[in-house]
Enzyme design. Structure first.
Site, PDB file in Angstrom:
ATOM      1  CG  LEU A  21      -1.904  -1.102   1.409  1.00  0.00           C
ATOM      2  CD1 LEU A  21      -2.651  -0.945   2.723  1.00  0.00           C
ATOM      3  CD2 LEU A  21      -2.885  -1.134   0.243  1.00  0.00           C
ATOM      4  CB  SER A  22       4.484   1.808   0.575  1.00  0.00           C
ATOM      5  OG  SER A  22       4.525   1.153   1.814  1.00  0.00           O
ATOM      6  CB  THR A  65       8.741  -4.480   2.544  1.00  0.00           C
ATOM      7  OG1 THR A  65       7.814  -5.226   3.317  1.00  0.00           O
ATOM      8  CG2 THR A  65       8.624  -4.845   1.079  1.00  0.00           C
ATOM      9  CE  LYS A  69      10.258  -4.680   6.991  1.00  0.00           C
ATOM     10  NZ  LYS A  69       9.163  -4.438   7.914  1.00  0.00           N
ATOM     11  CG  ASP A 105       8.666  -1.790  10.378  1.00  0.00           C
ATOM     12  OD1 ASP A 105       7.863  -1.182   9.651  1.00  0.00           O
ATOM     13  OD2 ASP A 105       9.485  -2.622   9.948  1.00  0.00           O
ATOM     14  CG  ASN A 154       7.997 -18.425  17.910  1.00  0.00           C
ATOM     15  OD1 ASN A 154       7.133 -18.036  17.117  1.00  0.00           O
ATOM     16  ND2 ASN A 154       9.165 -18.858  17.496  1.00  0.00           N
ATOM     17  NE  ARG A 155       6.322 -22.762  13.426  1.00  0.00           N
ATOM     18  CZ  ARG A 155       6.139 -22.538  12.134  1.00  0.00           C
ATOM     19  NH1 ARG A 155       5.084 -23.066  11.519  1.00  0.00           N
ATOM     20  NH2 ARG A 155       6.977 -21.782  11.459  1.00  0.00           N
ATOM     21  CE  LYS A 159      12.539 -17.646  14.022  1.00  0.00           C
ATOM     22  NZ  LYS A 159      11.697 -18.012  12.835  1.00  0.00           N
TER      23      LYS A 159
END
Ligand code: ATR
Length: 273
Positions: A21-22, A65, A69, A105, A154-155, A159
């Site tokens: 959408l940027s 994006t 990043k 962000d 988290n899964r 991490k």
């Protein structure tokens, strides 16, 4: 809009980018504020060359994006303190061929969170789902808001523990798996930073396990999680305000102008997402 030989070019670089959408938002804002500039989307397979291209073509600014990043962070000439901590950038400003990297962000999320949690208590249990790059930005925003403790579900627990280590001495991060009954049932705010629901009909957690939390998703449209939570009477918001917020700060870095968030909301609110 009148494009001529002096029109400045701004862009978003990623893969994929066609749903971004940027370009709509920034091109609208350039026109709104009378700036002779356009904003386009570039899909690339080669971020190194793409970043060199910013310099070669004198592109004035860029957003970065998925999935670049972190790569962009190491490819620019300078980064600010926040970007250095996050090791990831989403905004580049080209000043006479020198590229400066920023992460807006976390700022977008910070503003959105503050806006929707005005009446929350400092003892509220805040749960972050997911342990990718977005989760780090979101937790950093919470840290900047003086929040002392976060539950990270988290899964992949490895991490989660890596993020826990990154924030050691800054805030308390309790790591567990996505369907930890005890943590979910006592949660007051749940922030979804997983990509679940982005392009499928799935949900990251079982909503039967929660009581009455505020549900926030960082994805800018209503995900199955947001929709289902709302159907169950929970307050639930998508990430559109975070998206507008990150664009607001990028635009300010490039132009010095603080664009009207209301105008942005009106523009994007009219789109069929
Ligand atoms: P981003 O930069 O958007 O954060 P990412 O780094 O790929 O993207 O992170 C996506 C997150 O969504 C990860 O935490 C991932 O879980 P793992 O760390 O276990 O890989 C989470 N995720 C993606 N698909 C998932 C699924 N089907 N179920 C649970 N978690 C999922």
């Amino acid at each position: 809009m009148y494009v001529n030989g002096e029109t400045d070019v701004y862009c978003v670089i990623g893969n994929p980018v066609k749903h971004s959408l940027s370009p709509i938002l920034h091109t609208f804002m350039f026109e709104y504020y009378g700036i002779n500039a356009v904003y386009v989307a570039f899909k690339t397979d080669n971020i190194d060359i793409a970043i060199e291209g910013i310099k070669a073509l004198n592109i004035k600014g860029a957003n970065i994006t998925v999935p670049f990043k972190r790569d962009a962070f190491r490819l620019v000439d300078e980064v600010d303190e926040d970007a250095r901590f996050l090791e990831s950038i989403n905004t580049i400003k080209n000043v006479n061929g020198r590229l400066y990297g920023y992460n807006t962000d976390f700022l977008g999320f910070k503003d959105m969170f503050e806006e929707y949690t005005k009446f929350c208590d400092e003892n509220d249990n805040i749960v972050v789902l997911g342990a990718g790059g977005v989760s780090v930005s979101v937790i950093y925003a919470l840290y900047k808001l003086n929040i002392k403790r976060v539950y990270l579900l988290n899964r992949n627990p490895i991490k989660g523990r890596k993020i826990q280590k990154k924030f050691k001495g800054m805030m308390d991060i309790i790591v567990s798996d996505l369907n930890d009954r005890e943590i979910l049932s006592s949660s007051n705010i749940i922030i979804n930073c997983t990509s679940v629901g982005l392009d499928n009909n799935e949900m990251p957690i079982d909503l039967d396990l929660v009581e009455d939390p505020l549900i926030i998703d960082v994805i800018y449209f209503d995900t199955p999680l947001v929709k289902t939570a709302r159907q169950r009477g929970l307050t639930s918001i998508n990430g559109m305000d975070m998206f507008i917020g990150q664009a607001y700060y990028a635009f300010k870095i490039w132009t010095g102008i603080e664009f009207s968030k209301e105008a942005a909301e009106n523009l994007l609110g009219d789109l069929e997402l």
